[in-house]
Structures are given as structure tokens and as C-alpha cells.
Design an enzyme around this catalytic site. Structure first.
Site, PDB file in Angstrom:
ATOM      1  N   PRO A   9       0.785  -1.223   0.000  1.00  0.00           N
ATOM      2  CG  PRO A   9      -0.159  -1.118   2.113  1.00  0.00           C
ATOM      3  CD  PRO A   9       0.494  -2.077   1.169  1.00  0.00           C
ATOM      4  CG  ASN A  10      -0.261   4.411   1.227  1.00  0.00           C
ATOM      5  OD1 ASN A  10      -1.193   4.994   0.674  1.00  0.00           O
ATOM      6  ND2 ASN A  10      -0.368   3.885   2.423  1.00  0.00           N
ATOM      7  NE  ARG A  17       1.905  14.643   0.685  1.00  0.00           N
ATOM      8  CZ  ARG A  17       0.981  14.477   1.620  1.00  0.00           C
ATOM      9  NH1 ARG A  17      -0.196  13.986   1.316  1.00  0.00           N
ATOM     10  NH2 ARG A  17       1.236  14.815   2.874  1.00  0.00           N
ATOM     11  CE1 TYR A  22       9.109   5.065   2.359  1.00  0.00           C
ATOM     12  CE2 TYR A  22       7.590   6.932   2.481  1.00  0.00           C
ATOM     13  CZ  TYR A  22       8.070   5.748   2.992  1.00  0.00           C
ATOM     14  OH  TYR A  22       7.536   5.230   4.133  1.00  0.00           O
ATOM     15  CG  ASN A  73       8.403  -2.316  -0.033  1.00  0.00           C
ATOM     16  OD1 ASN A  73       7.878  -2.401   1.077  1.00  0.00           O
ATOM     17  ND2 ASN A  73       9.027  -1.228  -0.452  1.00  0.00           N
ATOM     18  CB  ALA A  76       1.721   0.135   6.164  1.00  0.00           C
ATOM     19  CG  HIS A  79       5.792  -2.304   9.967  1.00  0.00           C
ATOM     20  ND1 HIS A  79       7.117  -2.687   9.960  1.00  0.00           N
ATOM     21  CD2 HIS A  79       5.686  -1.314   9.032  1.00  0.00           C
ATOM     22  CE1 HIS A  79       7.780  -1.932   9.088  1.00  0.00           C
ATOM     23  NE2 HIS A  79       6.929  -1.094   8.522  1.00  0.00           N
ATOM     24  CG  ASP A  86      -0.375 -17.265   8.420  1.00  0.00           C
ATOM     25  OD1 ASP A  86       0.714 -17.494   8.980  1.00  0.00           O
ATOM     26  OD2 ASP A  86      -1.441 -17.118   9.045  1.00  0.00           O
ATOM     27  CD  GLU A  97      10.708  -7.851   5.156  1.00  0.00           C
ATOM     28  OE1 GLU A  97      10.958  -8.990   5.636  1.00  0.00           O
ATOM     29  OE2 GLU A  97      10.351  -6.884   5.847  1.00  0.00           O
ATOM     30  CB  ILE A 100      12.222   2.412  -0.602  1.00  0.00           C
ATOM     31  CG1 ILE A 100      11.661   1.630  -1.808  1.00  0.00           C
ATOM     32  CG2 ILE A 100      12.865   3.728  -1.044  1.00  0.00           C
ATOM     33  CD1 ILE A 100      10.468   2.294  -2.485  1.00  0.00           C
ATOM     34  CB  SER A 101      12.772   4.216   4.129  1.00  0.00           C
ATOM     35  OG  SER A 101      11.836   3.372   4.783  1.00  0.00           O
ATOM     36  NE  ARG A 106      10.656   6.004   7.878  1.00  0.00           N
ATOM     37  CZ  ARG A 106       9.660   5.826   7.010  1.00  0.00           C
ATOM     38  NH1 ARG A 106       9.701   4.838   6.129  1.00  0.00           N
ATOM     39  NH2 ARG A 106       8.614   6.641   7.009  1.00  0.00           N
TER      40      ARG A 106
HETATM   41  O1  CA2 Z   1      10.690   1.779   3.137  1.00  0.00           O
HETATM   42  C1  CA2 Z   1       9.809   1.093   2.625  1.00  0.00           C
HETATM   43  O2  CA2 Z   1       9.915   0.619   1.486  1.00  0.00           O
HETATM   44  C2  CA2 Z   1       8.505   0.856   3.374  1.00  0.00           C
HETATM   45  O3  CA2 Z   1       8.090  -0.477   3.119  1.00  0.00           O
HETATM   46  C3  CA2 Z   1       7.512   1.852   2.818  1.00  0.00           C
HETATM   47  C4  CA2 Z   1       6.171   1.849   3.543  1.00  0.00           C
HETATM   48  C5  CA2 Z   1       6.348   1.928   5.059  1.00  0.00           C
HETATM   49  O4  CA2 Z   1       5.097   1.759   5.703  1.00  0.00           O
HETATM   50  C6  CA2 Z   1       7.315   0.879   5.571  1.00  0.00           C
HETATM   51  O5  CA2 Z   1       7.480   1.054   6.959  1.00  0.00           O
HETATM   52  C7  CA2 Z   1       8.664   1.009   4.874  1.00  0.00           C
HETATM   53  C8  CA2 Z   1       5.318   3.025   3.099  1.00  0.00           C
HETATM   54  C9  CA2 Z   1       5.117   3.144   1.644  1.00  0.00           C
HETATM   55  C10 CA2 Z   1       4.452   4.450   1.382  1.00  0.00           C
HETATM   56  O6  CA2 Z   1       5.081   5.069   0.327  1.00  0.00           O
HETATM   57  C11 CA2 Z   1       4.819   6.385   0.135  1.00  0.00           C
HETATM   58  C12 CA2 Z   1       5.461   6.976  -0.904  1.00  0.00           C
HETATM   59  C13 CA2 Z   1       5.260   8.308  -1.141  1.00  0.00           C
HETATM   60  C14 CA2 Z   1       4.389   9.032  -0.363  1.00  0.00           C
HETATM   61  C15 CA2 Z   1       3.742   8.440   0.697  1.00  0.00           C
HETATM   62  C16 CA2 Z   1       3.953   7.088   0.942  1.00  0.00           C
END
Ligand code: CA2
Length: 144
Positions: A9-10, A17, A22, A73, A76, A79, A86, A97, A100-101, A106
Site C-alpha cells: 500500500p501507498n 509525497r 522515499y 515490499n 505498512a 509491520h 501465512d 523482502e 526503500i527506506s 525510523r
Molecule cells: O521503506 C519502505 O519501502 C517501506 O516499506 C515503505 C512503507 C512503510 O510503511 C514501511 O514502513 C517502509 C510506506 C510506503 C508508502 O510510500 C509512500 C510513498 C510516497 C508518499 C507516501 C507514501
């Protein structure tokens, strides 16, 4: 070899954003990057993104008998999702796995990953390059 890349997601919001976390590149840029990387490793690669946990579970189930490995990846859901853990255990495919960050530097809640309980390799904080490293790991494993 054939690999499925699954993004949670996202991640479709990349470049729109939070560029400080990211980066400025878009989700389309990420897809192109992964496609280029898979070509470099002479792999077949399909890429999937969803904002819905159940759709990700179904996509993982559908990998059985079709793909040799998974790069995921879970965003969210990393976590929170026992369901994704499963599903990965159920299909029992080699899984890497990617984040990106650097989730370890964090918020506290990002330090735990359900998916890491199954993934044979976890790559964090390397940006898009992490996906390339993940594909390279699977390519080495299968000698493709
Ligand atoms: O660092 C990563 O790849 C994450 O999987 C990204 C997730 C975050 O919940 C994980 O803790 C770490 C969030 C992806 C959301 O990506 C966005 C990109 C641009 C703007 C807003 C969210």
C-alpha cells in the site's frame, strides 16, 4: 527463472509525497527500474502493486507453481500482517523482502516485520537499488 515483484500500500504514491523519505522518483520509474534490472539478470519478471491486504494474499497464493521466487515490499503491512506472512509460508517460495527506506532508523513500530519471519533475505534503506539486489540474489540462487 520467473520472479514476481509485489509492492504494498501507498507505494503507488512514490514521487508524489514524502520525497525526503522515499525519493523523487515515481512508481512508474520504479517499475521501469525493476524491468531493466530483471533484463540484466535475464529473468522474467511480473510486477504487482495493491493497496489491499487480501489482494496481496491472493497474488502470493497465485505464485504457486508459476514463479520461482518472490520479491516483496509489503509496505505498512510489513509491520501488521500475519495474513501475508501465512501466504508466503503457504506457497513456500524463496522470498526477498525489500524496503526503500531504512526502517530500523525510523519510528519504533517499523522495526518489527512479520514478513522477515519467513523471508530468506531482507534489504533495507538502499532505495530502488534494493530491488535490484533482491533480483540478483534470486538470480544467483537459481544460477540464471
Ligand atoms: O521503506 C519502505 O519501502 C517501506 O516499506 C515503505 C512503507 C512503510 O510503511 C514501511 O514502513 C517502509 C510506506 C510506503 C508508502 O510510500 C509512500 C510513498 C510516497 C508518499 C507516501 C507514501
Amino acid at each position: 527463472m520467473k520472479v514476481k515483484v509485489i509492492n504494498g500500500p501507498n507505494l503507488n504514491m512514490l514521487g508524489i509525497r514524502e520525497p525526503e523519505v522515499y525519493g523523487k522518483a515515481t512508481y512508474k520509474d520504479l517499475v521501469e527500474f525493476i524491468e531493466q534490472a530483471s533484463k540484466a539478470f535475464s529473468m522474467e519478471c511480473d510486477i504487482f502493486q495493491s493497496n489491499h491486504e487480501g489482494d496481496i494474499v491472493t497474488e502470493i497464493q497465485n505464485c504457486l507453481g508459476v514463479y520461482d521466487g518472490i520479491v516483496i515490499n509489503p509496505a505498512a503491512y510489513t509491520h501488521t500482517s500475519v495474513a501475508i506472512l501465512d501466504a508466503l509460508k503457504a506457497v513456500s517460495l524463496p522470498t526477498v523482502e525489500v524496503h526503500i527506506s531504512d526502517v530500523d532508523s525510523r519510528e519504533e513500530f517499523r522495526k518489527f516485520s512479520y514478513v522477515s519471519l519467513y523471508a530468506e533475505k531482507v534489504i533495507k534503506g538502499k532505495g530502488f537499488e534494493g530491488y535490484k539486489e533482491a533480483l540478483g540474489y534470486l538470480a544467483d540462487k537459481f544460477g540464471s
